[in-house]
Design an enzyme around this catalytic site. Structure first.
Site, PDB file in Angstrom:
ATOM      1  N   SER A 107      -6.546  -1.003   9.803  1.00 21.71           N
ATOM      2  CA  SER A 107      -7.012  -2.238   9.187  1.00 21.71           C
ATOM      3  C   SER A 107      -8.475  -2.442   9.506  1.00 21.71           C
ATOM      4  O   SER A 107      -8.958  -1.993  10.559  1.00 21.71           O
ATOM      5  CB  SER A 107      -6.210  -3.435   9.726  1.00 21.71           C
ATOM      6  N   THR A 113      -1.008  -7.587  -1.288  1.00 19.32           N
ATOM      7  CA  THR A 113       0.321  -7.093  -0.957  1.00 19.32           C
ATOM      8  C   THR A 113       1.181  -8.258  -0.467  1.00 19.32           C
ATOM      9  O   THR A 113       0.661  -9.319  -0.090  1.00 19.32           O
ATOM     10  CB  THR A 113       0.255  -6.036   0.154  1.00 19.32           C
ATOM     11  N   TYR A 126     -15.975 -11.196   2.550  1.00 18.03           N
ATOM     12  CA  TYR A 126     -16.188  -9.860   1.999  1.00 18.03           C
ATOM     13  C   TYR A 126     -17.456  -9.806   1.154  1.00 18.03           C
ATOM     14  O   TYR A 126     -17.697 -10.685   0.320  1.00 18.03           O
ATOM     15  CB  TYR A 126     -14.967  -9.439   1.163  1.00 18.03           C
ATOM     16  N   ASP A 183      11.645   3.150   4.758  1.00 20.72           N
ATOM     17  CA  ASP A 183      11.465   1.709   4.857  1.00 20.72           C
ATOM     18  C   ASP A 183      12.746   1.080   5.386  1.00 20.72           C
ATOM     19  O   ASP A 183      13.838   1.640   5.227  1.00 20.72           O
ATOM     20  CB  ASP A 183      11.125   1.109   3.484  1.00 20.72           C
ATOM     21  N   ASP A 227      14.117   2.646  10.402  1.00 15.32           N
ATOM     22  CA  ASP A 227      13.383   1.716  11.251  1.00 15.32           C
ATOM     23  C   ASP A 227      12.374   2.537  12.050  1.00 15.32           C
ATOM     24  O   ASP A 227      12.757   3.329  12.911  1.00 15.32           O
ATOM     25  CB  ASP A 227      14.357   0.995  12.187  1.00 15.32           C
ATOM     26  N   VAL A 228      11.090   2.356  11.772  1.00 15.00           N
ATOM     27  CA  VAL A 228      10.073   3.202  12.406  1.00 15.00           C
ATOM     28  C   VAL A 228       9.936   2.941  13.904  1.00 15.00           C
ATOM     29  O   VAL A 228       9.250   3.696  14.596  1.00 15.00           O
ATOM     30  CB  VAL A 228       8.691   3.045  11.737  1.00 15.00           C
ATOM     31  N   LYS A 275      -4.023  -2.427  15.622  1.00 16.76           N
ATOM     32  CA  LYS A 275      -4.716  -1.661  14.598  1.00 16.76           C
ATOM     33  C   LYS A 275      -5.898  -0.870  15.185  1.00 16.76           C
ATOM     34  O   LYS A 275      -6.178   0.252  14.760  1.00 16.76           O
ATOM     35  CB  LYS A 275      -5.177  -2.577  13.465  1.00 16.76           C
ATOM     36  N   TYR A 325      -2.299  -8.287  16.365  1.00 17.34           N
ATOM     37  CA  TYR A 325      -2.535  -7.438  15.194  1.00 17.34           C
ATOM     38  C   TYR A 325      -3.795  -6.595  15.368  1.00 17.34           C
ATOM     39  O   TYR A 325      -3.774  -5.368  15.152  1.00 17.34           O
ATOM     40  CB  TYR A 325      -2.649  -8.315  13.953  1.00 17.34           C
ATOM     41  N   ILE A 384       0.823  -1.206   0.000  1.00 20.01           N
ATOM     42  CA  ILE A 384       0.000   0.000   0.000  1.00 20.01           C
ATOM     43  C   ILE A 384       0.860   1.259   0.000  1.00 20.01           C
ATOM     44  O   ILE A 384       0.565   2.233  -0.699  1.00 20.01           O
ATOM     45  CB  ILE A 384      -0.963  -0.015   1.202  1.00 20.01           C
TER      46      ILE A 384
END
Length: 253
Positions: free
Chosen positions: A141, A189, A213, A39, A62-63, A158, A154, A20
């Site tokens: 997400s 992705t 979905y 990145d 590195d975030v 999010k 996760y 994305i």
């Protein structure tokens, strides 16, 4: 009526080397923007910047590392000559039951998915303020709106990113900085593919995912990028603190 640009001119995109993040960067450049890609993956970063040409600057970052983030954001803002928009797309998945989730994996998921956006936002705020305002879009997400099994870490991170953005939007409003989240569903992705490629029957697993979905399909990264650029641009000037589901209907289906 005077036409407005479809995108801000100066972007920072974390996780910009693939998925994305890269779709956002490429679409922004196609619409006249200059973009700095952050990145950890130096090889993919250089490839992506090569595709985008002189309009993009790749920075290995590195975030989860505060000094690295601050230095990268400052460098980016200097190269861009200011900053109009920040897009936080860096993220990791964690697909396992809670009892099988080790402390290190929990901490890493939290660090990348929640602390990372906090660090980039904190570093970018002065530059957005100096520009007279701007936009932050955090890639959350659909799993932050409606949970999935075996993804406690996760989903939790999010959901936290969504509320983080809502709270920050209140703080930032006085400086004309808007903060929103985009909540993707199944997007084709590299990160998404890890959720089914290593299963016993990848095609069956992918079909089971599609069935969650309403639209019955996996989306392309560009479909999310359109939403990100809309929220980043002047056409969304009265939108802040929102979480926009771009998820093919899963969160209500």
């Amino acid at each position: 009526m005077t036409p407005v640009s479809s995108a801000p001119l100066r972007f920072i995109v974390s996780g910009g080397a693939s998925g994305i993040g890269f779709a956002v960067a490429r679409m922004a450049v196609e619409r006249g923007a200059r973009v700095v890609l952050l990145d950890r993956d130096a090889k993919r970063l250089q490839y992506g910047a090569g595709v985008l040409g002189d309009a993009a600057l790749p920075l290995v970052c590195d975030v989860t590392d505060a000094p690295s983030v601050k230095a990268a954001v400052n460098h980016a803002a200097e190269w861009l000559g200011g900053l109009d928009a920040l897009v936080n797309s860096a993220g990791v998945d964690s697909l396992k039951p809670l009892e099988e989730t080790g402390d290190d994996e929990w901490a890493h998921t939290l660090a990348v998915n929640l602390t990372g956006p906090m660090l980039t936002c904190r570093a970018a705020m002065p530059h957005l303020r100096s520009a007279g305002g701007g936009s932050i879009v955090n890639i959350a997400s659909g799993a932050g709106l409606r949970p999935l099994p075996h993804r406690t870490a996760y989903c939790a991170t999010k959901a936290a990113v969504i509320m983080f953005g809502k709270a920050l939007s209140i703080e930032a409003a006085a400086d004309n900085i808007r903060v929103n989240a985009v909540c993707p569903g199944a997007i084709d992705t590299p990160l998404f593919r890890t959720s089914y490629e290593h299963s016993d029957d990848p095609e069956r697993t992918l079909d089971e995912i599609r069935q969650r979905y309403a639209l019955g399909r996996v989306a392309a990264p560009e479909e999310v990028a359109e939403a990100v650029l809309y929220l980043s641009g002047p056409g969304a000037s009265y939108i802040t603190g929102t979480a926009l589901a771009v998820d093919g209907g899963r969160t209500f289906h």
